[in-house]
Design an enzyme around this catalytic site. Structure first.
Site, PDB file in Angstrom:
ATOM      1  CB  THR A   1      -0.910  -0.005   1.259  1.00 47.34           C
ATOM      2  OG1 THR A   1      -1.731  -1.149   1.182  1.00 47.34           O
ATOM      3  CG2 THR A   1      -1.774   1.225   1.345  1.00 47.34           C
TER       4      THR A   1
ATOM      5  CB  SER B   1       3.289  -8.112   1.331  1.00 45.71           C
ATOM      6  OG  SER B   1       2.257  -8.161   2.267  1.00 45.71           O
ATOM      7  CB  SER B   2      -1.171 -11.518  -0.321  1.00 44.88           C
ATOM      8  OG  SER B   2      -1.743 -10.635   0.599  1.00 44.88           O
TER       9      SER B   2
ATOM     10  CB  THR C   1       1.014  -4.132   6.596  1.00 45.92           C
ATOM     11  OG1 THR C   1      -0.254  -4.215   5.955  1.00 45.92           O
ATOM     12  CG2 THR C   1       1.486  -2.699   6.649  1.00 45.92           C
ATOM     13  CG  ASP C   2      -1.807  -8.000   3.987  1.00 47.59           C
ATOM     14  OD1 ASP C   2      -2.139  -7.233   4.920  1.00 47.59           O
ATOM     15  OD2 ASP C   2      -2.455  -8.093   2.935  1.00 47.59           O
TER      16      ASP C   2
ATOM     17  CB  THR D   1       2.601 -10.610  15.501  1.00 43.43           C
ATOM     18  OG1 THR D   1       3.461 -11.694  15.859  1.00 43.43           O
ATOM     19  CG2 THR D   1       1.285 -11.179  15.035  1.00 43.43           C
TER      20      THR D   1
ATOM     21  CB  THR E   1       1.720 -20.683  22.909  1.00 40.97           C
ATOM     22  OG1 THR E   1       0.391 -20.373  23.360  1.00 40.97           O
ATOM     23  CG2 THR E   1       2.488 -19.377  22.831  1.00 40.97           C
ATOM     24  CD  GLN E   2      -4.177 -22.699  19.152  1.00 40.20           C
ATOM     25  OE1 GLN E   2      -5.105 -22.320  19.870  1.00 40.20           O
ATOM     26  NE2 GLN E   2      -4.258 -23.781  18.406  1.00 40.20           N
ATOM     27  CB  CYS E   3      -1.104 -17.366  24.111  1.00 41.03           C
ATOM     28  SG  CYS E   3      -2.151 -18.509  24.995  1.00 41.03           S
TER      29      CYS E   3
HETATM   30  N1  ASP Z   1      -2.278  -6.105   0.923  1.00 42.39           N
HETATM   31  C1  ASP Z   1      -1.273  -5.106   1.173  1.00 42.39           C
HETATM   32  C2  ASP Z   1       0.068  -5.789   1.222  1.00 42.39           C
HETATM   33  O1  ASP Z   1       0.384  -6.420   2.198  1.00 42.39           O
HETATM   34  C3  ASP Z   1      -1.578  -4.385   2.427  1.00 42.39           C
HETATM   35  C4  ASP Z   1      -0.542  -3.364   2.818  1.00 42.39           C
HETATM   36  O2  ASP Z   1       0.298  -2.977   2.076  1.00 42.39           O
HETATM   37  O3  ASP Z   1      -0.612  -2.907   3.954  1.00 42.39           O
HETATM   38  O4  ASP Z   1       0.811  -5.696   0.275  1.00 42.39           O
END
Ligand code: ASP
Length: 348
Positions: free
Chosen positions: A18, A63-64, A94-95, A171, A282-284
């Site tokens: 983004t 980033s996905s 960010t993802d 995270t 852990t999942q926590c």
């Molecule tokens: N889907 C975007 C990515 O991770 C979201 C972002 O940039 O925050 O590339």
């Protein structure tokens, strides 16, 4: 924090996400920003008086779509330019930012310069963007030196809004807030306010400065199994029999607990005996695995499952990719998973 006497030389590596979006004045739609015109688009950068070069992914990616091939590309740019620059700023969606930060922390062995990863929740071309501030602060952190003139940050870190976090402890916590990242088991490396206040006690320091050594072979024959109440033997056995799998991050309840049923214990033990490395995480979001606190955790430790202590899932899976990528035996991978290699876990 001091600033070096000569102009800091920083390399920006723009991968996408983004942050790199800007509104086309003619069509009013958001399009990837051309970082070759960075200073024209973010004129405030000029006020920093740094020498800034940039490299961009072609094409920039969401980033996905990030994979080990992209981590190799980022690491290659860092290695090729390591001696010419004081620090590196990686712009990233960010993802999957926490996965990339974790992966790079393992791949860049003996790192002793800053690799600051940042991005934004709103495109850099939007009026209320957090991207401009994140980019400028990341550049300042990449240029910061300590009282000895050494880089203040000598590790992979994520800068987002008000905090700098250790990369392999981070995270993504929020899809909506500007403060999108957190390290739940490690203090922030810096708090961003009127100034940048480093937490020098928390910063990573190498024992002895050695040349950067980059490990490019990330082996992705790894997977995550997340326990849920009601998990059946058939589903678990199917997952454990995934073809080609070498390592599994087993996300367990609470302080590392799992069902006590005989079939569960047998399925896990058989997988370990087949040579699959299983790491208990852990999942926590906060705290870690205390393998011997409850009988339910004891059972996992007895079957040969390794404790991940307070490691994040992102760091656990990328650490496994890195260790298998080194070509180590299952026994050696288990051994290194029990040690903290670059500050990714606290050994209790
Ligand atoms: N889907 C975007 C990515 O991770 C979201 C972002 O940039 O925050 O590339």
């Amino acid at each position: 924090m001091t600033t070096p006497s000569r102009k800091p030389h920083i390399l920006i590596i723009y991968t996408g996400g983004t942050i790199g979006m800007i509104e086309n004045p003619d069509t009013h739609s958001l399009e990837p920003f051309d970082f070759t015109h960075l200073i024209d688009n973010v004129p405030k950068i000029k006020m920093l008086d740094y020498n800034i070069d940039n490299i961009q992914f072609n094409p920039p990616i969401d980033s996905s779509d990030m994979s080990q091939k992209h981590w190799v590309e980022i690491a290659r740019h860092i290695e090729d330019n390591f001696d010419r620059f004081d620090g590196f700023v990686v712009l990233h969606g960010t993802d999957t930012m926490a996965y990339t930060a974790s992966a790079l922390s393992f791949m860049l062995e003996n790192l002793h310069k800053p690799v600051i990863i940042t991005g934004s929740q709103l495109p850099i071309g939007e009026v209320r963007t957090d991207g401009e501030e994140n980019l400028i602060t990341a550049l300042q952190i990449a240029a910061a030196t300590d009282a000895n003139g050494d880089p203040m940050v000598q590790e992979v870190a994520i800068l987002f809004e008000d905090y700098l976090w250790r990369g392999n402890r981070s995270t993504k916590m929020s899809a909506d807030n500007f403060n999108a990242f957190k390290s739940n088991n490690y203090p922030s490396l810096a708090k961003i306010g009127l100034g940048i206040h480093f937490n020098e006690e928390a910063l990573w320091r190498v024992q002895a400065k050695r040349p950067l050594n980059v490990q490019y072979g990330m082996d992705t024959s790894v997977m995550v199994i997340d326990l849920v109440p009601g998990l059946t033997e058939a589903i678990l056995r199917h997952q454990l029999a995934t073809p080609g799998i070498k390592g599994i991050v087993l996300k367990t309840f609470g302080s590392g607990n799992a069902p006590t049923a005989d079939w569960f214990r047998s399925a896990i033990r058989e997988a370990v005996e087949r040579g699959i490395v299983i790491l208990n995480v852990t999942q926590c979001v906060n705290g870690g695995v205390h393998a011997r606190r409850y009988a339910t955790g004891n059972m996992l430790a007895d079957t040969g499952v390794v404790s991940g202590h307070d490691i994040t899932c992102e760091a656990a899976i990328t650490k496994m990719m890195y260790l298998f990528g080194l070509g180590l035996s299952a026994q050696d991978v288990r051994c290194y998973l029990s040690c903290s290699l670059c500050g990714e876990m606290t050994l209790s």
